[in-house]
Write a protein that holds these residues in place. Structure first.
Motif, PDB file in Angstrom:
ATOM      1  N   PHE A  46       0.839  -1.214   0.000  1.00  0.00           N
ATOM      2  CA  PHE A  46       0.000   0.000   0.000  1.00  0.00           C
ATOM      3  C   PHE A  46       0.871   1.259   0.000  1.00  0.00           C
ATOM      4  N   ARG A 112      -9.195   2.027   0.373  1.00  0.00           N
ATOM      5  CA  ARG A 112      -8.334   1.373  -0.609  1.00  0.00           C
ATOM      6  C   ARG A 112      -9.215   0.700  -1.652  1.00  0.00           C
ATOM      7  N   ASN A 150      -3.198  -6.486  -4.732  1.00  0.00           N
ATOM      8  CA  ASN A 150      -3.555  -7.180  -3.493  1.00  0.00           C
ATOM      9  C   ASN A 150      -5.014  -7.592  -3.567  1.00  0.00           C
ATOM     10  N   GLU A 151      -5.251  -8.874  -3.398  1.00  0.00           N
ATOM     11  CA  GLU A 151      -6.635  -9.381  -3.350  1.00  0.00           C
ATOM     12  C   GLU A 151      -7.529  -8.702  -4.386  1.00  0.00           C
ATOM     13  N   TYR A 255     -14.066 -17.745   2.510  1.00  0.00           N
ATOM     14  CA  TYR A 255     -14.947 -16.811   3.208  1.00  0.00           C
ATOM     15  C   TYR A 255     -15.927 -16.079   2.306  1.00  0.00           C
ATOM     16  N   ASP A 275      -5.117 -16.013   0.660  1.00  0.00           N
ATOM     17  CA  ASP A 275      -5.338 -15.412   1.979  1.00  0.00           C
ATOM     18  C   ASP A 275      -6.494 -16.158   2.628  1.00  0.00           C
ATOM     19  N   TYR A 277      -8.796 -16.414   6.272  1.00  0.00           N
ATOM     20  CA  TYR A 277      -9.121 -15.952   7.630  1.00  0.00           C
ATOM     21  C   TYR A 277     -10.254 -16.790   8.195  1.00  0.00           C
ATOM     22  N   GLU A 308      -1.577 -14.757   3.436  1.00  0.00           N
ATOM     23  CA  GLU A 308      -2.064 -14.047   4.627  1.00  0.00           C
ATOM     24  C   GLU A 308      -2.951 -14.973   5.440  1.00  0.00           C
ATOM     25  N   TRP A 316     -12.497  -7.160  11.066  1.00  0.00           N
ATOM     26  CA  TRP A 316     -13.563  -6.836  10.110  1.00  0.00           C
ATOM     27  C   TRP A 316     -14.815  -7.693  10.264  1.00  0.00           C
ATOM     28  N   PHE A 346      -0.959 -11.515   7.777  1.00  0.00           N
ATOM     29  CA  PHE A 346      -1.201 -10.097   7.822  1.00  0.00           C
ATOM     30  C   PHE A 346      -1.217  -9.747   9.297  1.00  0.00           C
ATOM     31  N   GLU A 356      -6.810  -0.666  10.380  1.00  0.00           N
ATOM     32  CA  GLU A 356      -6.573  -2.036  10.863  1.00  0.00           C
ATOM     33  C   GLU A 356      -5.785  -2.051  12.164  1.00  0.00           C
ATOM     34  N   HIS A 359      -6.266  -5.140  14.300  1.00  0.00           N
ATOM     35  CA  HIS A 359      -6.005  -6.452  13.681  1.00  0.00           C
ATOM     36  C   HIS A 359      -4.755  -7.039  14.320  1.00  0.00           C
TER      37      HIS A 359
END
Ligand code: GLA
Length: 671
Positions: A46, A112, A150-151, A255, A275, A277, A308, A316, A346, A356, A359
């Motif tokens: 970023f 973002r 990213n993603e 997810y 990634d 989670y 990640e 989140w 992450f 974040e 996080h």
């Protein structure tokens, strides 16, 4: 040949965002990364606003120092293109590049990934910064991999602006070439939707009644392809500057993120990464991890990287659950068990500011005097002990059909039931296999199935002729096939297959349905036959008669009382099962056990309940991963000459003890 990631052993690290910290902190970062055994970090994800303070003006001084520091400390860089977060100056100059949501609101910058994927200005700017980074760092000794963007699509999978509408029309023109073909594919004689001019076609913006299903499906396909074209454009710039450095972008295969058709994406990546989670509401996240890992290994056709996950809570979800004792270790090693050759989080250092700040990270707010830090250091040692596992592969004889087109189409509005969720239906079938320790690959409907004994299609609402023929011929040639309800119903254009349900699979299954009877939420119907007393079905039922198949179970009540709910058909050299309802978990588990033994598929290992078993096959040894989720642990038999890799100790007496909540990895030499 694709370039490969040239790092020894299992890579270990996380997203590293040193630009958020004063330089004094960086030296401590290096010291602690070495202490934890970190080998690779993702940098610059970023950083656009800092790297390009004004259009075409670059400041690489900070990145030069960071990469230099990493190199001096023997840590590789997975260097990102920062294109997921364009700077504010870009949007002030190009407000038209801001995306428009489905309700017609143009979003603002300030977070973002708030850009229109079809914006020419965004594409130009993204490729300009990508080129500048490629030119500067292609030969840098720290750079081991490119982390593109990213993603993709995490926040902006769809943009409904006029520029996107134009791009959608361009995509449709190359798909259909002429409007007559589009009108035919979309069935636009319905509700006077006929198009006479390409310019009449819009994104599926909100409209008074249900929009056209094929229009919506093509929109999903377009949105996935549009982002893919951005990835490919950046990768090409990087590849031209540095042909030997592999490129990846981090997928999100789980997810409930379903925006991208990753089967179409996978061939364009040099290294696949994901990634993952945990969802706080999932009481058995370990199954989600396994499913995700199996899907990634299948997309990659071998090992992949976990780019990640989290050491503890995320920020989140409505309530963000911390991990319990040993969970960080179990989670990470479960990904390795499913083929991950790298484990990353992450992020490295928990942020004190920004969206974040709550996080978790490898280095928590509390610093090194914390449980998470102890776990992070221990995991580094574990991964070093598992170095030889790298490059080993899976061993599945069971394939589960997974298709994003089928998923998208199933979840469009105006289905017979709005309760059908692809992921839930696949997980229903995956769970009993996971519990039994059976290895599973995921496949596209048209995949080469010759190495499998058993193919399961829990939910394949949409399938094209080639896919249906492939699955049919798998059974004809001696395989065991099992198909879930409402499969084969429509073709690739979402047109219903006529003559009875389940459309494309009627012949192979030896059944014919003439009417669908979806069940209401909370409603269930009893099942009887070769099922245990008390068996039920929920969600779905349909009036089916057999045309060659044998009835295995029938409904006990309701309008379909006495009609088949589960059937088995001998077909060619093989067998095809149809499951026309959603059986309760115990019934489905028993059924899949039976189908699996009919196919001759064994678990990778028999284990006590709650001890997960997964196997990676190396060139001269198998690696058996045993993970206890029960809190009780237990004994598992292993072959002679085995070694416990995490402790380095030989196994004495033909069995290992998996401690409560613990993990054991065993090398079993192959005879
Ligand atoms: C995603 C992103 C990261 C971060 C994490 C937080 O996976 O890629 O930048 O936002 O979520 O969980």
């Amino acid at each position: 040949m694709k370039p490969e990631l040239k790092l020894p052993g299992i890579a270990y690290g996380g997203d590293y965002n040193p630009e958020q910290w004063p330089e004094e902190v960086w030296a401590e970062d290096m010291r602690l990364m070495r202490e934890a055994g970190v080998t690779m970090v993702s940098v610059g994800i970023f950083s656009w606003a800092l790297l390009e303070p004004a259009e075409g003006e670059y400041d690489f001084s900070r990145m030069d120092k960071i990469l230099g520091l990493l190199h001096d400390n023997g840590i590789a860089a997975d260097l990102a293109t920062p294109t997921a977060a364009p700077p504010a100056w870009f949007f002030r100059r190009h407000p038209e590049a801001l995306p428009v949501d489905r309700d017609g609101r143009r979003l603002s910058y300030g977070s973002r990934q708030t850009f229109c994927p079809s914006s020419p200005a965004y594409r130009r700017a993204a490729l300009r910064i990508t080129r500048a980074i490629a030119d500067r760092y292609a030969g840098h000794p720290a750079v081991a991999m490119w982390h593109v963007h990213n993603e993709y699509g995490c926040h902006n999978a769809e943009c409904y602006c006029d520029t996107s509408a134009e791009a959608f029309r361009g995509w449709l023109r190359s798909r259909y070439e002429d409007l007559a073909a589009l009108n035919e594919a979309w069935g636009t004689t319905f509700w006077s939707q006929w198009y006479y001019d390409w310019d009449e076609i819009l994104p599926p913006r909100p409209t008074g009644a249900v929009p056209n299903p094929t229009h919506q499906l093509d929109w999903r396909r377009f949105c996935s392809d549009e982002l893919l074209s951005l990835y490919v454009a950046e990768r090409d710039v990087l590849g031209a500057a540095a042909p030997s450095i592999p490129a990846t972008t981090n997928f999100m295969v789980m997810y409930n993120f379903d925006a991208l058709d990753y089967w179409r994406w996978a061939p364009h990546l040099d290294v696949l990464s994901n990634d993952h989670y945990l969802r706080s509401t999932d009481p058995e996240s370990e199954i989600d991890i396994a499913l995700s890992g199996d899907l990634m290994r299948s997309l990659a056709g071998g090992p992949w990287l976990l780019m990640e996950h989290s050491t503890g809570a995320v920020n989140w979800q409505p309530v963000n659950r911390a991990k319990g004792p040993g969970e960080l270790r179990r989670n990470a090693l479960a990904h390795v068990a499913r083929g991950a050759d790298g484990i990353a989080y992450f992020q490295w250092r928990a942020a004190k500011a920004g969206a974040e700040q709550w996080h978790s990270a490898m280095l928590p707010h509390a610093g090194t005097d914390s449980r998470i830090w102890q776990d992070v250091v221990r995991l580094g040692a574990d991964l070093r002990a598992l170095a030889e596992v790298r490059d080993s592969a899976g061993t599945a004889e069971v394939a589960v059909v997974w298709d994003w087109n089928a998923r998208w189409a199933l979840e469009l509005p105006s289905q017979p039931s709005g309760e059908l969720r692809f992921l839930d239906l696949v997980r229903d079938w995956y769970e009993p296999l996971w519990r039994a320790g059976v290895a599973v690959d995921f496949v596209r409907p048209d995949a080469d199935l010759s190495s499998y004994r058993l193919v399961l299609a829990p939910s394949l609402y949409l399938v094209d002729e080639a896919g249906a023929a492939n699955l049919t011929s798998f059974a004809r040639r001696g395989g065991v096939l099992a198909v879930g309800f409402h499969s084969g119903a429509v073709d690739e254009n979402c047109h219903v297959r006529l003559g009875g349900y389940p459309g494309a699979f009627r012949e192979v299954l030896g059944v014919r349905g003439d009417e669908l009877f979806p069940l209401l939420p909370g409603e269930s119907v009893g099942l009887t036959g070769e099922v245990t007393p008390g068996a039920t079905g929920t969600l779905w039922s349909e009036r089916v008669r057999t045309e060659g198949a044998r009835v295995v179970a029938t409904y006990t009540e309701g309008p379909l009382s006495g009609r088949p709910a589960i059937t088995r058909n001998a077909y060619g050299e093989g067998v095809a099962w149809y499951v026309a309802t959603r059986p309760d978990p115990a019934t489905l588990g028993a059924l899949l056990d039976r189908i699996r033994s009919e196919a001759g598929v064994e678990p990778v290992r028999t284990t006590p309940e709650g001890v997960e078993a997964a196997l990676r096959r190396g060139s001269d040894a198998d690696y058996l991963f045993l993970i206890d989720h029960s809190g009780r642990g237990g004994e598992v038999a292993v072959s002679d000459g085995a070694t416990e890799l995490l402790t380095g100790k030989p196994v004495g007496d033909g069995s290992v003890t998996v401690p409560a909540g613990g993990v054991v990895v065993v090398r079993e030499p192959r005879q």
